[in-house]
Design a protein around this motif. Structure first.
Motif, short mmCIF file in Angstrom:
data_model
loop_
_atom_site.label_atom_id
_atom_site.label_comp_id
_atom_site.label_asym_id
_atom_site.label_seq_id
_atom_site.Cartn_x
_atom_site.Cartn_y
_atom_site.Cartn_z
N THR A 1 53.71 91.13 56.31
CA THR A 1 54.60 90.99 55.15
C THR A 1 55.34 92.31 54.93
O THR A 1 54.75 93.38 54.99
N VAL A 2 56.65 92.21 54.69
CA VAL A 2 57.45 93.39 54.38
C VAL A 2 58.06 93.19 53.00
O VAL A 2 58.69 92.17 52.73
N ILE A 3 57.85 94.18 52.13
CA ILE A 3 58.31 94.07 50.75
C ILE A 3 59.24 95.24 50.45
O ILE A 3 58.93 96.38 50.82
N GLY A 4 60.36 94.97 49.79
CA GLY A 4 61.24 96.08 49.42
C GLY A 4 62.43 95.63 48.61
O GLY A 4 62.69 94.43 48.46
N TYR A 5 63.13 96.59 48.11
CA TYR A 5 64.40 96.39 47.41
C TYR A 5 65.36 95.74 48.41
O TYR A 5 65.38 96.10 49.58
N VAL A 6 66.17 94.80 47.95
CA VAL A 6 67.04 94.02 48.84
C VAL A 6 67.84 94.89 49.81
O VAL A 6 67.97 94.59 50.99
N LEU B 1 64.44 93.98 62.37
CA LEU B 1 63.05 94.26 62.77
C LEU B 1 62.07 93.29 62.10
O LEU B 1 60.86 93.44 62.23
N LEU B 2 62.60 92.29 61.40
CA LEU B 2 61.74 91.49 60.51
C LEU B 2 61.47 90.07 61.01
O LEU B 2 60.85 89.28 60.29
N GLU B 3 61.89 89.75 62.21
CA GLU B 3 61.73 88.37 62.68
C GLU B 3 60.27 87.91 62.65
O GLU B 3 59.38 88.64 63.10
N GLY B 4 60.05 86.72 62.10
CA GLY B 4 58.71 86.15 62.09
C GLY B 4 57.80 86.69 61.00
O GLY B 4 56.63 86.33 60.92
N LYS B 5 58.33 87.58 60.17
CA LYS B 5 57.51 88.17 59.11
C LYS B 5 57.84 87.52 57.76
O LYS B 5 58.95 87.08 57.54
N GLU B 6 56.84 87.54 56.88
CA GLU B 6 57.14 87.17 55.50
C GLU B 6 57.91 88.33 54.88
O GLU B 6 57.47 89.50 54.97
N VAL B 7 59.04 88.05 54.26
CA VAL B 7 59.86 89.10 53.68
C VAL B 7 60.00 88.85 52.18
O VAL B 7 60.40 87.75 51.77
N ILE B 8 59.65 89.84 51.38
CA ILE B 8 59.76 89.69 49.93
C ILE B 8 60.78 90.69 49.42
O ILE B 8 60.59 91.91 49.50
N ARG B 9 61.92 90.13 48.95
CA ARG B 9 63.01 90.98 48.45
C ARG B 9 62.89 91.10 46.94
O ARG B 9 62.79 90.10 46.24
N LYS B 10 62.96 92.32 46.45
CA LYS B 10 62.84 92.53 45.00
C LYS B 10 64.09 93.25 44.50
O LYS B 10 64.75 93.97 45.26
N SER B 11 64.38 93.10 43.23
CA SER B 11 65.51 93.84 42.67
C SER B 11 65.05 95.25 42.31
O SER B 11 63.87 95.58 42.39
N MET B 12 66.01 96.08 41.93
CA MET B 12 65.71 97.50 41.75
C MET B 12 64.73 97.77 40.62
O MET B 12 63.97 98.73 40.66
N THR B 13 64.77 96.91 39.59
CA THR B 13 63.89 97.17 38.44
C THR B 13 62.45 96.72 38.66
O THR B 13 61.59 96.97 37.84
N GLN C 1 44.59 89.25 50.52
CA GLN C 1 44.49 88.03 51.36
C GLN C 1 44.28 88.39 52.83
O GLN C 1 44.31 87.51 53.70
N GLY C 2 44.16 89.67 53.12
CA GLY C 2 43.92 90.09 54.50
C GLY C 2 45.19 90.35 55.30
O GLY C 2 45.14 90.61 56.50
N LYS C 3 46.32 90.31 54.62
CA LYS C 3 47.59 90.57 55.31
C LYS C 3 47.84 92.07 55.47
O LYS C 3 47.44 92.87 54.62
N ARG C 4 48.51 92.44 56.56
CA ARG C 4 49.01 93.81 56.69
C ARG C 4 50.39 93.87 56.03
O ARG C 4 51.28 93.10 56.39
N VAL C 5 50.55 94.76 55.09
CA VAL C 5 51.77 94.80 54.29
C VAL C 5 52.50 96.13 54.47
O VAL C 5 51.88 97.19 54.39
N ALA C 6 53.80 96.05 54.71
CA ALA C 6 54.65 97.26 54.70
C ALA C 6 55.52 97.22 53.46
O ALA C 6 56.31 96.31 53.26
#
Lengths: 318, 318
Positions: B26-31, B40-52, B67-72
């Motif tokens: 899973t990769v999480i970050g500001y849009v 670089l994100l193919e096949g990964k869960e991607v969580i886009r968040k706003s700046m706030t 949940q046992g996921k590796r998260v960046a």
């Protein structure tokens, strides 16, 4: 190519830094830095210099470049932070070089010691920070002392570079003394030696006790601000969410809005000092700001608050 | 994994940052940051968040990790500098996490905006520097103003982060006003927007004129110290070799030695104030240091100078 290696381990080299070394005919650097990338240097001319020969390194780089060689001048950390970028431009300008000449200069940034040491101890740089070198080999002591005093007073997180050497042992003692004029003796301090290298060593201490620790030329000393804490072996400086939100519920305190300046932000604070009825001298004392600055603000008409528009509301660190 | 991307271009990613993204489920970050590494994100869960939504990002990362996921969790620049490392530890501690738990935290440092912007404009960080965020969304204005005033007085090179937004336009005007109390209107300033990204833009100006420039949320403002200069489109802060050496001949000035502290370094300066016969108040005025600090130094016996040993003589920045 002025190459910042970051901490020195290959994992933390940027792709561009690695490519620059690969492209180079000649690699020039302090012996210790050359050793960090020794396995990338096969077939290249390697020029090892001692620590005092910074200008020589720049002169040799320029000479090789004039012969048509591609040269990588390597620095640990960031090439610009107390690094070779400054001395190199000084030497180049002195020799009449301009960016329009045949010799191109590229600076390849890297993570500096303040960043890599911070990453190893937790998150001490979440708020305003500064870097001060305690070396007085090129900087008069009053300049260094004035900076220590100013940032101790104004509550920066501080990284001390070159904190101590075999010969320079008292500078760190004086730094502590200047800090203790403004900061609690319990202020968290981390001392990081040889970050990301085999001999890496991390020690947590306090402002009061830091001079008792093992500090040397390969150490960086990180001094927290007044809200920095150490928990579970991690040094963390809060960003300030508690100023706006209830930490348990996540709801904003009364009078505060997500995405907007604090009520004690510039606009709210200006309104407050105008409404206070207090004079500049009293306000200066309360807010620990210069009286002439407060007086200038009070002399100006208070702007009416900006109209609220949801569209403009989103901002970092909200 | 709290990943500092550096400026955002792939060339300036560290090997470890790239590997961390590759390893992540899973990769999480500001849009905007997600967009920088989209390929670089193919096949990964991607969580886009706003700046706030900084705290939300940390909460989501923690949930996925449980949940046992590796998260960046990705940040541009350095993950520690006004970045996600601080808020993440705050959220983790709140949830009762400790480093001994099953969930491991790694911080991957990167070059921060101050370093990457500096690399693009020349070598402004060759001497002591600091970073100040002008955002008052979580920081009261008097805290910010106090810091601006302190570092303007004590002659740091300063990087202003978050200098201006659609709604916050006056903070940079106030920063200029506080700086002009101590610094020349001609002080060199560089404004760097979107460093190492397609829309990169660099503008050189002066302290006096900086508020007339195009400054936004993606800009970093670099203000030089009193010896910073701009030549041939490069902003350079000298390291201070001219304090010790004749620049043309390279020989040390009379009374100065390579590899040793300046004659105005700590030891020499202490001897000087003791020998001056002047009182603490007068010396404090001359050296712009607190009177109580000078008085404390004068009250102590002067240590005899250390014996000279060639072996201990080598030091950085000599």
């Amino acid at each position: 190519m002025l190459v910042g290696l970051g901490p020195g381990s290959h994992a933390h080299l940027s792709a561009r830094a690695r490519a620059a070394i690969a492209e180079a005919d000649t690699v020039i650097g302090y012996v210790t830095y050359i050793r960090l990338v020794a396995d990338l240097l096969e077939g290249k001319e390697v020029i090892r210099k001692s620590m005092t020969e910074e200008l020589d390194r720049a002169v040799e780089a320029f000479e090789r470049a004039r012969q048509g060689k591609r040269v990588a001048l390597i620095s640990s950390g960031d090439a610009g932070v107390y690094g070779m970028a400054g001395p190199t431009f000084e030497v180049l300008f002195q020799a009449g070089w301009t960016p329009e000449s045949d010799i191109e200069v590229e600076i390849i940034p890297g993570a500096s010691a303040i960043n890599t040491c911070a990453a190893l101890v937790g998150a001490p740089l979440t708020h305003d920070f500064c870097a001060i070198s305690l070396s007085d080999l090129l900087t008069p002591w009053p300049v260094i002392a004035r900076r220590l005093e100013a940032v101790a007073f104004s509550d920066f997180v501080v990284a001390l570079y070159n904190p101590k050497s075999g010969r320079r042992t008292r500078q760190i003692v004086e730094a502590r003394r200047l800090f203790l004029r403004h900061r609690s003796p319990d202020t968290p301090v981390a001392i990081v030696k040889s970050a990301y290298r085999p001999k890496q060593r991390i020690e947590f201490t306090t402002l009061e006790k830091m001079t008792e620790c093992d500090i040397g030329m390969l150490s960086t000393v990180l001094i927290g601000n007044s809200s920095t804490f150490i928990r579970h072996g991690l040094m963390v400086t809060p960003r300030g969410y508690a100023n706006k939100y209830d930490v348990d519920s996540g709801t904003a305190h009364e009078g505060e809005k997500p995405g907007r300046s604090l009520s004690s932000g510039l606009t709210g604070w200006l309104a407050g000092i105008h409404a206070s009825g207090l004079g500049a001298a009293e306000l200066a004392r309360i807010h620990r700001l210069p009286e002439d600055y407060i007086a200038a603000l009070l002399a100006e008409p208070l702007e009416s608050p900006e109209p609220l528009s949801e569209a403009a509301g989103e901002e970092a660190g909200a």
